[in-house]
Motif scaffolding. Structure first.
Motif, PDB file in Angstrom:
ATOM      1  N   ALA A 136      -6.336 -22.733 -40.192  1.00 31.96           N
ATOM      2  CA  ALA A 136      -5.967 -24.448 -40.444  1.00 31.96           C
ATOM      3  C   ALA A 136      -4.342 -24.591 -40.078  1.00 31.96           C
ATOM      4  O   ALA A 136      -4.010 -25.721 -39.711  1.00 31.96           O
ATOM      5  N   ASP A 137      -3.582 -23.509 -40.375  1.00 30.94           N
ATOM      6  CA  ASP A 137      -2.091 -23.728 -40.317  1.00 30.94           C
ATOM      7  C   ASP A 137      -1.802 -23.580 -39.031  1.00 30.94           C
ATOM      8  O   ASP A 137      -0.363 -23.909 -38.470  1.00 30.94           O
ATOM      9  N   GLU A 138      -2.635 -23.678 -37.860  1.00 32.37           N
ATOM     10  CA  GLU A 138      -2.299 -23.629 -36.502  1.00 32.37           C
ATOM     11  C   GLU A 138      -2.549 -24.983 -36.007  1.00 32.37           C
ATOM     12  O   GLU A 138      -2.236 -25.228 -34.842  1.00 32.37           O
ATOM     13  N   TRP A 139      -3.408 -25.716 -36.577  1.00 31.23           N
ATOM     14  CA  TRP A 139      -3.902 -27.127 -36.313  1.00 31.23           C
ATOM     15  C   TRP A 139      -2.783 -27.826 -35.587  1.00 31.23           C
ATOM     16  O   TRP A 139      -2.451 -28.492 -34.675  1.00 31.23           O
ATOM     17  N   GLY A 140      -1.513 -27.960 -36.686  1.00 34.78           N
ATOM     18  CA  GLY A 140      -0.454 -28.993 -36.347  1.00 34.78           C
ATOM     19  C   GLY A 140       0.491 -28.292 -35.220  1.00 34.78           C
ATOM     20  O   GLY A 140       1.011 -28.650 -34.455  1.00 34.78           O
ATOM     21  N   LYS A 141       0.753 -26.848 -35.602  1.00 35.39           N
ATOM     22  CA  LYS A 141       1.568 -26.078 -34.591  1.00 35.39           C
ATOM     23  C   LYS A 141       1.115 -26.379 -33.060  1.00 35.39           C
ATOM     24  O   LYS A 141       2.087 -26.376 -32.239  1.00 35.39           O
ATOM     25  N   LYS A 142      -0.151 -26.404 -32.888  1.00 35.84           N
ATOM     26  CA  LYS A 142      -0.456 -26.444 -31.521  1.00 35.84           C
ATOM     27  C   LYS A 142      -1.054 -27.926 -31.121  1.00 35.84           C
ATOM     28  O   LYS A 142      -1.385 -28.240 -30.220  1.00 35.84           O
TER      29      LYS A 142
END
Length: 377
Positions: free
Chosen positions: A247-253
């Motif tokens: 979930a913490d990758e959704w915004g980063k990518k």
């Protein structure tokens, strides 16, 4: 089988037109810097204005389901009320949420009583798939009428804050631009709006159009995804969906930003489009000479000349005088575009009894195409 007629058409374009110079103000600046890609994309697509469901203070005025509700109500009057609708079929590529379905949310806003609903997924062809479901339902007398709609509220997907988290994680990478072109490309292409039609088994109203046939063609069996959201494209061309990322990758990518593989688009969208057009012609025994008005949904005027040339190359030339386009002053509203284009043609007063209209809608998501052939009654 019943004949099926488009008896009413409506469009809803939110708020006032937005010029090219106002776009970045509405959508927001990314990382505090004006876009380098904006002028390039706008020069190629030649769109002069479009509509956003955003007010002068940057606040959202309508979600997608509300846009669709507005256009459905424009089909209604004292003789045909929302409670008289038997089937509601709504297509979009930008639903407000994953669940409930888009048509369910529209029905919720209408509050008009029990009826059947249908929500085809996809991109631009979802609006045509919504129309085909209604067409087949009326033709087989499952219902006496159907309201079919296409809508988009892509402005919410294109706002700068969608990308800002990714930008923060790109700043330290020396070999990456602030925002990859294939992600920024669509920011300057897409806009908001809705269109709808009422289908009935009788040629009611002042300008009925008979639907002769509708066809669809998909090239997903041989083509990689070209336009996508909620995923990241891997080196081998496959998509890795958002659900397989932490979930913490959704915004980063920026996984939920719409993206376009522009190289794949340019190399294939026209070739496959004309190939499918030839198949539709052959299946129904017609050709360009049997078309009085040709309405192609093109995302950019960059493709206009190329489409004309590709039709000549493949032996099915379409004379310029038969083309009808409104991209320049309406913008690219995806699944709604073909509805709004048809509404404008009917309202122009140009049509006469017996005229034949060909609707041609491409979808670059994984290269699919939809057609409808209409007769003016």
């Amino acid at each position: 089988m019943k004949d099926v007629f488009i008896t009413k058409i409506a469009k809803f374009l939110p708020n006032k037109p937005i010029s090219n110079e106002e776009m970045e103000e509405k959508l927001g600046v990314i990382n505090g810097k004006a876009s380098k890609a904006r002028r390039v994309v706008l020069r190629n697509n030649q769109i002069k204005q479009r509509y956003y469901a955003i007010d002068e203070h940057g606040n959202t005025t309508h979600n997608n389901a509300q846009l669709t509700k507005e256009v459905v109500e424009k089909l209604c009057d004292e003789n045909f009320k929302t409670k008289d609708i038997q089937l509601l079929s709504c297509g979009t590529s930008s639903p407000d949420q994953i669940l409930p379905s888009h048509a369910a949310m529209v029905h919720g806003y209408l509050k008009n009583g029990n009826m059947e609903i249908n929500s085809p997924s996809g991109a631009c062809c979802s609006g045509m798939n919504a129309l085909k479901y209604g067409f087949l339902s009326v033709m087989t007398e499952q219902v006496q009428n159907a309201v079919c709609a296409g809508s988009e509220r892509t402005s919410s997907w294109m706002k700068s804050d969608v990308f800002e988290n990714e930008v923060e994680h790109l700043k330290d990478l020396e070999d990456n631009p602030i925002l990859a072109f294939n992600k920024e490309f669509l920011r300057w292409m897409l806009s908001d709006g809705a269109g709808a039609v009422l289908l009935e088994g009788e040629p009611n109203g002042p300008n009925p159009l008979k639907i002769e046939w509708m066809d669809g063609y998909s090239y997903a069996f041989e083509m990689d995804a070209c336009m996508y959201a909620g995923a990241e494209k891997k080196e081998d061309g496959n998509l890795k969906p958002w659900s397989e990322f932490p979930a913490d990758e959704w915004g980063k990518k920026a996984l939920f930003a719409m993206k376009q593989d522009t190289r794949l688009l340019g190399a294939n969208i026209l070739v496959k489009g004309v190939d499918s057009l030839k198949q539709a012609y052959a299946k129904h025994g017609i050709g360009p000479e049997d078309v009085d008005y040709y309405l192609p949904h093109i995302s950019s005027y960059y493709f206009k000349e190329g489409l004309y040339n590709e039709m000549e190359k493949q032996g099915v030339p379409m004379p310029w005088e038969k083309w009808f386009l409104n991209l320049e002053h309406i913008g690219n509203i995806g699944a709604a575009s073909i509805y709004v284009m048809l509404e404008e043609l009917v309202a122009s007063g140009k049509l006469k009894k017996g005229d034949k209209i060909l609707l041609h809608v491409p979808e670059s998501a994984r290269f699919s195409y939809m057609y409808a052939y209409l007769t003016v009654c």
